[in-house]
Design a protein around this motif. Structure first.
Motif, PDB file in Angstrom:
ATOM      1  N   LEU A 188      -1.948  -5.418   0.463  1.00 44.89           N
ATOM      2  CA  LEU A 188      -0.529  -5.133   0.705  1.00 44.89           C
ATOM      3  C   LEU A 188      -0.310  -4.327   1.980  1.00 44.89           C
ATOM      4  O   LEU A 188       0.810  -4.274   2.499  1.00 44.89           O
ATOM      5  N   ASP A 189      -1.355  -3.696   2.493  1.00 41.70           N
ATOM      6  CA  ASP A 189      -1.199  -2.897   3.715  1.00 41.70           C
ATOM      7  C   ASP A 189      -0.695  -3.737   4.885  1.00 41.70           C
ATOM      8  O   ASP A 189      -0.029  -3.231   5.781  1.00 41.70           O
ATOM      9  N   GLY A 190      -0.987  -5.014   4.877  1.00 41.02           N
ATOM     10  CA  GLY A 190      -0.561  -5.864   5.983  1.00 41.02           C
ATOM     11  C   GLY A 190       0.712  -6.633   5.719  1.00 41.02           C
ATOM     12  O   GLY A 190       1.033  -7.566   6.464  1.00 41.02           O
ATOM     13  N   HIS A 191       1.446  -6.248   4.673  1.00 41.07           N
ATOM     14  CA  HIS A 191       2.641  -7.000   4.304  1.00 41.07           C
ATOM     15  C   HIS A 191       3.905  -6.143   4.378  1.00 41.07           C
ATOM     16  O   HIS A 191       3.873  -4.921   4.186  1.00 41.07           O
ATOM     17  N   ASN A 192       5.010  -6.829   4.657  1.00 37.77           N
ATOM     18  CA  ASN A 192       6.321  -6.192   4.684  1.00 37.77           C
ATOM     19  C   ASN A 192       6.848  -6.113   3.256  1.00 37.77           C
ATOM     20  O   ASN A 192       7.242  -7.132   2.671  1.00 37.77           O
ATOM     21  N   ARG A 193       6.879  -4.906   2.675  1.00 34.70           N
ATOM     22  CA  ARG A 193       7.292  -4.712   1.288  1.00 34.70           C
ATOM     23  C   ARG A 193       8.753  -4.260   1.273  1.00 34.70           C
ATOM     24  O   ARG A 193       9.069  -3.132   1.667  1.00 34.70           O
ATOM     25  N   LEU A 194       9.611  -5.143   0.816  1.00 34.87           N
ATOM     26  CA  LEU A 194      11.051  -4.883   0.837  1.00 34.87           C
ATOM     27  C   LEU A 194      11.436  -3.989  -0.332  1.00 34.87           C
ATOM     28  O   LEU A 194      10.980  -4.188  -1.458  1.00 34.87           O
ATOM     29  N   GLY A 195      12.288  -3.010  -0.074  1.00 37.88           N
ATOM     30  CA  GLY A 195      12.658  -2.063  -1.124  1.00 37.88           C
ATOM     31  C   GLY A 195      14.138  -1.770  -1.167  1.00 37.88           C
ATOM     32  O   GLY A 195      14.920  -2.257  -0.352  1.00 37.88           O
ATOM     33  N   PHE A 196      14.507  -0.943  -2.137  1.00 35.45           N
ATOM     34  CA  PHE A 196      15.895  -0.525  -2.314  1.00 35.45           C
ATOM     35  C   PHE A 196      16.184   0.709  -1.462  1.00 35.45           C
ATOM     36  O   PHE A 196      15.306   1.561  -1.261  1.00 35.45           O
ATOM     37  N   GLY A 197      17.416   0.800  -1.012  1.00 34.10           N
ATOM     38  CA  GLY A 197      17.810   1.924  -0.171  1.00 34.10           C
ATOM     39  C   GLY A 197      18.292   3.122  -0.951  1.00 34.10           C
ATOM     40  O   GLY A 197      19.009   3.966  -0.402  1.00 34.10           O
ATOM     41  N   TYR A 198      17.930   3.236  -2.214  1.00 32.35           N
ATOM     42  CA  TYR A 198      18.323   4.396  -3.023  1.00 32.35           C
ATOM     43  C   TYR A 198      17.176   4.731  -3.962  1.00 32.35           C
ATOM     44  O   TYR A 198      16.267   3.925  -4.184  1.00 32.35           O
ATOM     45  N   ALA A 199      17.197   5.933  -4.525  1.00 30.49           N
ATOM     46  CA  ALA A 199      16.109   6.395  -5.397  1.00 30.49           C
ATOM     47  C   ALA A 199      16.054   5.568  -6.677  1.00 30.49           C
ATOM     48  O   ALA A 199      17.090   5.233  -7.271  1.00 30.49           O
ATOM     49  N   ARG A 200      14.826   5.243  -7.097  1.00 32.78           N
ATOM     50  CA  ARG A 200      14.604   4.494  -8.327  1.00 32.78           C
ATOM     51  C   ARG A 200      13.841   5.361  -9.316  1.00 32.78           C
ATOM     52  O   ARG A 200      13.235   6.378  -8.952  1.00 32.78           O
ATOM     53  N   VAL A 202      11.092   4.683 -10.770  1.00 33.79           N
ATOM     54  CA  VAL A 202       9.705   4.651 -10.288  1.00 33.79           C
ATOM     55  C   VAL A 202       9.757   4.295  -8.807  1.00 33.79           C
ATOM     56  O   VAL A 202      10.191   3.206  -8.447  1.00 33.79           O
ATOM     57  N   ASP A 203       9.343   5.227  -7.964  1.00 32.66           N
ATOM     58  CA  ASP A 203       9.462   5.038  -6.521  1.00 32.66           C
ATOM     59  C   ASP A 203       8.242   4.287  -5.986  1.00 32.66           C
ATOM     60  O   ASP A 203       7.361   4.861  -5.348  1.00 32.66           O
ATOM     61  N   GLY A 204       8.167   2.997  -6.251  1.00 31.38           N
ATOM     62  CA  GLY A 204       7.058   2.173  -5.806  1.00 31.38           C
ATOM     63  C   GLY A 204       6.781   1.050  -6.780  1.00 31.38           C
ATOM     64  O   GLY A 204       7.504   0.876  -7.762  1.00 31.38           O
ATOM     65  N   TRP A 205       5.756   0.273  -6.491  1.00 30.17           N
ATOM     66  CA  TRP A 205       5.379  -0.851  -7.350  1.00 30.17           C
ATOM     67  C   TRP A 205       4.139  -0.472  -8.156  1.00 30.17           C
ATOM     68  O   TRP A 205       3.054  -0.283  -7.576  1.00 30.17           O
ATOM     69  N   PRO A 206       4.232  -0.369  -9.476  1.00 35.38           N
ATOM     70  CA  PRO A 206       3.034  -0.081 -10.276  1.00 35.38           C
ATOM     71  C   PRO A 206       2.172  -1.340 -10.443  1.00 35.38           C
ATOM     72  O   PRO A 206       2.646  -2.369 -10.910  1.00 35.38           O
ATOM     73  N   LEU A 207       0.913  -1.253 -10.020  1.00 38.23           N
ATOM     74  CA  LEU A 207      -0.034  -2.366 -10.137  1.00 38.23           C
ATOM     75  C   LEU A 207      -1.329  -1.851 -10.760  1.00 38.23           C
ATOM     76  O   LEU A 207      -1.762  -0.723 -10.482  1.00 38.23           O
ATOM     77  N   ARG A 208      -1.929  -2.681 -11.592  1.00 37.92           N
ATOM     78  CA  ARG A 208      -3.147  -2.275 -12.301  1.00 37.92           C
ATOM     79  C   ARG A 208      -4.341  -3.080 -11.799  1.00 37.92           C
ATOM     80  O   ARG A 208      -4.357  -4.309 -11.877  1.00 37.92           O
ATOM     81  N   GLU A 212      -7.191   0.775 -13.553  1.00 33.58           N
ATOM     82  CA  GLU A 212      -6.392   1.920 -13.131  1.00 33.58           C
ATOM     83  C   GLU A 212      -5.054   1.451 -12.555  1.00 33.58           C
ATOM     84  O   GLU A 212      -5.003   0.448 -11.839  1.00 33.58           O
ATOM     85  N   THR A 213      -3.998   2.199 -12.869  1.00 32.49           N
ATOM     86  CA  THR A 213      -2.667   1.871 -12.361  1.00 32.49           C
ATOM     87  C   THR A 213      -2.380   2.673 -11.103  1.00 32.49           C
ATOM     88  O   THR A 213      -2.555   3.899 -11.074  1.00 32.49           O
ATOM     89  N   THR A 214      -1.934   1.977 -10.066  1.00 30.36           N
ATOM     90  CA  THR A 214      -1.587   2.600  -8.789  1.00 30.36           C
ATOM     91  C   THR A 214      -0.126   2.314  -8.477  1.00 30.36           C
ATOM     92  O   THR A 214       0.342   1.189  -8.642  1.00 30.36           O
ATOM     93  N   ILE A 215       0.597   3.333  -8.047  1.00 30.62           N
ATOM     94  CA  ILE A 215       1.977   3.133  -7.603  1.00 30.62           C
ATOM     95  C   ILE A 215       1.942   2.878  -6.101  1.00 30.62           C
ATOM     96  O   ILE A 215       1.670   3.780  -5.304  1.00 30.62           O
ATOM     97  N   VAL A 216       2.177   1.641  -5.726  1.00 28.16           N
ATOM     98  CA  VAL A 216       2.118   1.248  -4.320  1.00 28.16           C
ATOM     99  C   VAL A 216       3.456   1.580  -3.652  1.00 28.16           C
ATOM    100  O   VAL A 216       4.507   1.091  -4.089  1.00 28.16           O
ATOM    101  N   PRO A 217       3.474   2.414  -2.628  1.00 30.11           N
ATOM    102  CA  PRO A 217       4.745   2.754  -1.980  1.00 30.11           C
ATOM    103  C   PRO A 217       5.375   1.541  -1.299  1.00 30.11           C
ATOM    104  O   PRO A 217       4.674   0.647  -0.817  1.00 30.11           O
ATOM    105  N   VAL A 218       6.690   1.525  -1.292  1.00 28.08           N
ATOM    106  CA  VAL A 218       7.435   0.440  -0.650  1.00 28.08           C
ATOM    107  C   VAL A 218       7.793   0.907   0.759  1.00 28.08           C
ATOM    108  O   VAL A 218       8.687   1.734   0.941  1.00 28.08           O
ATOM    109  N   THR A 219       7.081   0.379   1.727  1.00 32.59           N
ATOM    110  CA  THR A 219       7.223   0.874   3.108  1.00 32.59           C
ATOM    111  C   THR A 219       7.548  -0.255   4.071  1.00 32.59           C
ATOM    112  O   THR A 219       7.041  -0.299   5.184  1.00 32.59           O
TER     113      THR A 219
END
Length: 301
Positions: A188-200, A202-208, A212-219
């Motif tokens: 995902l580091d090389g991809h454009n991750r589209l996100g919302f312009g307001y607080a959610r 869960v601030d990111g995408w939870p992936l397992r 282990e579960t990691t919250i991937v930031p939407v950047t």
């Protein structure tokens, strides 16, 4: 006996009018009264209640905490009175305007397709629909029913669950042809991750991955204020988006979008609720009719 001589509903109606019109002068014009008469009526109401409802200044009126509570209950009581009068004349038929606040995604994919059926069932009801993903103050916006996604915060609002949906990461085939389909979190580091312009919630995408579960930031380089906007960006090949499954099911079936990273999905779902102001008491028939219809035909899966 003196208590019966007090026109409490009239005082409530004038108080609500002053709040909603933003001052004594505007309320007086609407009621064809003098501002001083309206001011005396509100002062008499405050004296009878033994509480200040409005803080007055030369420029504006401001509700006190007691005024906020009284306004909330007064609007419900007046709505119930109006509903009772209508019911006496037209039985249990739902009549009047219902103001709905909903996201564009829910409106486009769930509500709009079934609205003709609701309007046919209730010809006396008119709808005023506002589309936004923002959480609004139902009283301030004079909203009867709001459709909200995600966990509900504790409040005086009553909620009716409309189901829940999975969340799916998708991209357009054209985007995946240019940048490749990610298979691991590191991709995902090389991809454009589209996100919302307001607080959610869960601030990111939870992936397992690897247990282990990691919250991937939407950047990503683009944000949007609503899910339908993100869907359109994904369809245009701008980037990856994590969206409610019911909004992209048709796109996936038609090949317009492709799900990715499904093997890393945590199984998280997003609940949808219809919320409204009240304490469990009787609802106006027009609002009750909409809530009953949504519970049956407006469900999210």
């Amino acid at each position: 006996m003196a208590r019966l001589e007090v026109n409490r509903s009239g005082e409530m109606e004038m108080f609500v009018r002053v709040v909603e019109q933003g001052g004594f002068s505007a309320a007086a014009r609407a009621a064809r009264m003098t501002p001083s008469a309206v001011s005396k009526l509100i002062a008499r109401l405050e004296g009878r209640l033994g509480a200040r409802l409005l803080n007055r200044s030369t420029r504006q009126l401001q509700l006190t905490p007691e005024g906020c509570a009284f306004y909330e209950r007064a609007t419900r009581i007046l709505a119930d009175l109006e509903d009772a009068e209508r019911s006496a004349g037209v039985g249990e038929q739902a009549v009047g305007r219902v103001r709905i606040n909903t996201s564009a995604s829910y409106f486009n994919h769930v509500l709009a397709p079934v609205l003709p059926e609701f309007l046919a069932l209730h010809p006396g009801v008119t709808l005023d629909i506002v589309q936004t993903d923002a959480v609004v103050d139902l009283l301030a916006e004079r909203t009867d029913v709001a459709i909200r996604a995600g966990p509900l915060k504790s409040s005086s609002l009553i909620a009716r669950k409309l189901g829940e949906t999975a969340l799916t990461i998708v991209a357009a085939p054209s985007y995946l042809e240019r940048y490749g389909a990610p298979c691991r979190i590191a991709d995902l580091d090389g991809h454009n991750r589209l996100g919302f312009g307001y607080a959610r919630a869960v601030d990111g995408w939870p992936l397992r991955e690897n247990g282990e579960t990691t919250i991937v930031p939407v950047t990503g380089r683009v944000q949007a204020s609503d899910g339908e906007g993100l869907r359109q960006l994904a369809l245009s090949g701008v980037g990856l988006a994590r969206l409610a499954a019911f909004t992209v099911r048709g796109d996936i079936a038609a090949g317009r979008l492709v799900p990715v990273l499904g093997d890393l999905d945590t199984g998280e779902t997003e609940a949808f609720h219809a919320v409204y102001v009240g304490q469990g008491g009787p609802l106006p028939s027009r609002v009750r009719a909409l809530l009953d219809f949504l519970a049956e035909r407006g469900r999210v899966i």
